[in-house]
Design a protein around this motif. Structure first.
Motif, short mmCIF file in Angstrom:
data_model
loop_
_atom_site.label_atom_id
_atom_site.label_comp_id
_atom_site.label_asym_id
_atom_site.label_seq_id
_atom_site.Cartn_x
_atom_site.Cartn_y
_atom_site.Cartn_z
N PHE A 1 0.83 -1.21 0.00
CA PHE A 1 0.00 0.00 0.00
C PHE A 1 0.87 1.26 0.00
O PHE A 1 0.56 2.24 -0.71
CB PHE A 1 -0.93 0.01 1.21
N ALA A 2 1.94 1.25 0.77
CA ALA A 2 2.82 2.42 0.82
C ALA A 2 3.49 2.66 -0.52
O ALA A 2 3.60 3.81 -0.98
CB ALA A 2 3.87 2.24 1.92
N CYS A 3 3.94 1.60 -1.16
CA CYS A 3 4.57 1.74 -2.48
C CYS A 3 3.57 2.23 -3.51
O CYS A 3 3.91 3.04 -4.39
CB CYS A 3 5.17 0.41 -2.92
N TYR A 4 2.33 1.75 -3.43
CA TYR A 4 1.31 2.20 -4.37
C TYR A 4 1.08 3.70 -4.26
O TYR A 4 1.05 4.41 -5.28
CB TYR A 4 0.00 1.44 -4.14
N HIS A 5 0.97 4.20 -3.04
CA HIS A 5 0.77 5.64 -2.87
C HIS A 5 2.01 6.42 -3.27
O HIS A 5 1.90 7.53 -3.81
CB HIS A 5 0.37 5.95 -1.42
N ALA A 6 3.17 5.86 -3.05
CA ALA A 6 4.40 6.55 -3.46
C ALA A 6 4.52 6.59 -4.98
O ALA A 6 4.90 7.62 -5.55
CB ALA A 6 5.62 5.84 -2.86
N PHE A 7 4.18 5.50 -5.65
CA PHE A 7 4.23 5.49 -7.12
C PHE A 7 3.17 6.37 -7.74
O PHE A 7 3.36 6.90 -8.84
CB PHE A 7 4.12 4.07 -7.67
N MET A 8 2.04 6.55 -7.06
CA MET A 8 1.01 7.44 -7.59
C MET A 8 1.46 8.90 -7.56
O MET A 8 0.91 9.73 -8.30
CB MET A 8 -0.29 7.28 -6.80
N ALA A 9 2.44 9.20 -6.75
CA ALA A 9 2.95 10.57 -6.70
C ALA A 9 3.85 10.87 -7.91
O ALA A 9 4.08 12.03 -8.21
CB ALA A 9 3.73 10.79 -5.41
N LEU A 10 4.33 9.82 -8.56
CA LEU A 10 5.17 10.04 -9.75
C LEU A 10 4.29 10.34 -10.95
O LEU A 10 3.13 9.93 -11.02
CB LEU A 10 6.02 8.79 -10.03
N ASP A 11 4.85 11.04 -11.92
CA ASP A 11 4.10 11.43 -13.11
C ASP A 11 4.43 10.46 -14.25
O ASP A 11 5.36 10.67 -15.02
CB ASP A 11 4.46 12.86 -13.51
N PHE A 12 3.66 9.37 -14.32
CA PHE A 12 3.85 8.39 -15.39
C PHE A 12 3.16 8.81 -16.68
O PHE A 12 3.31 8.15 -17.70
CB PHE A 12 3.30 7.02 -14.96
N SER A 13 2.40 9.88 -16.65
CA SER A 13 1.65 10.28 -17.84
C SER A 13 2.56 10.72 -18.99
O SER A 13 2.12 10.76 -20.14
CB SER A 13 0.67 11.40 -17.50
N LYS A 14 3.81 11.03 -18.67
CA LYS A 14 4.74 11.41 -19.74
C LYS A 14 5.12 10.22 -20.61
O LYS A 14 5.55 10.38 -21.75
CB LYS A 14 6.00 12.01 -19.12
N PHE A 15 4.97 9.01 -20.06
CA PHE A 15 5.36 7.81 -20.79
C PHE A 15 4.20 7.12 -21.48
O PHE A 15 4.40 6.18 -22.23
CB PHE A 15 6.01 6.80 -19.82
N PHE A 16 2.97 7.59 -21.24
CA PHE A 16 1.78 6.97 -21.79
C PHE A 16 1.05 7.94 -22.70
O PHE A 16 1.26 9.14 -22.67
CB PHE A 16 0.83 6.52 -20.67
N ARG A 17 0.15 7.39 -23.49
CA ARG A 17 -0.70 8.22 -24.34
C ARG A 17 -1.73 8.95 -23.47
O ARG A 17 -2.02 8.51 -22.36
CB ARG A 17 -1.43 7.34 -25.35
N PRO A 18 -2.29 10.01 -23.99
CA PRO A 18 -3.34 10.70 -23.22
C PRO A 18 -4.55 9.80 -22.97
O PRO A 18 -4.85 8.90 -23.75
CB PRO A 18 -3.73 11.88 -24.13
N SER B 1 -5.00 7.45 -20.73
CA SER B 1 -4.70 6.04 -20.42
C SER B 1 -4.50 5.88 -18.92
O SER B 1 -3.48 5.37 -18.46
CB SER B 1 -3.47 5.59 -21.20
N THR B 2 -5.49 6.31 -18.17
CA THR B 2 -5.35 6.30 -16.71
C THR B 2 -5.37 4.90 -16.13
O THR B 2 -4.64 4.62 -15.17
CB THR B 2 -6.46 7.13 -16.05
N TRP B 3 -6.17 3.98 -16.68
CA TRP B 3 -6.22 2.65 -16.09
C TRP B 3 -4.92 1.89 -16.32
O TRP B 3 -4.51 1.09 -15.49
CB TRP B 3 -7.44 1.86 -16.58
N GLN B 4 -4.22 2.18 -17.42
CA GLN B 4 -2.93 1.55 -17.66
C GLN B 4 -1.89 2.06 -16.66
O GLN B 4 -1.06 1.29 -16.18
CB GLN B 4 -2.44 1.80 -19.09
N ILE B 5 -1.95 3.34 -16.35
CA ILE B 5 -1.02 3.92 -15.38
C ILE B 5 -1.29 3.34 -14.00
O ILE B 5 -0.36 2.97 -13.28
CB ILE B 5 -1.13 5.46 -15.38
N LYS B 6 -2.56 3.22 -13.62
CA LYS B 6 -2.90 2.64 -12.31
C LYS B 6 -2.50 1.17 -12.24
O LYS B 6 -2.02 0.70 -11.20
CB LYS B 6 -4.38 2.82 -12.03
#
Length: 75
Positions: free
Chosen positions: A19-36, A38-43
């Protein structure tokens, strides 16, 4: 008995750390690596990464405890 104790500690470390890692990774901006839009892929990626990292840390803890037991048992 020792195996159950190590397994218990594995899950005590694994579940909160996931759970802690999940919340920490959600703070990162993965949207730069994905198409617009695509939120479920990032999650999904953050979920897989957090479970993997938590498993590796918990497994490393269990392996270290087993190694210490083997060293102390051979003395």
């Amino acid at each position: 008995m020792f195996d159950y104790l190590v397994l218990m500690w594995f899950f005590v470390i694994f579940i909160p750390l996931a759970f802690a890692c999940y919340h920490a990774f959600m703070a990162l901006d993965f949207s730069k690596f994905f198409r617009p839009n695509s939120t479920w892929q990032i999650k999904l990626l953050t979920l897989v990464l957090s479970i993997s990292l938590a498993f590796l840390v918990a497994f490393a803890f269990a392996a270290i405890v087993y190694a210490i037991k083997l060293i102390i048992g051979s003395l």
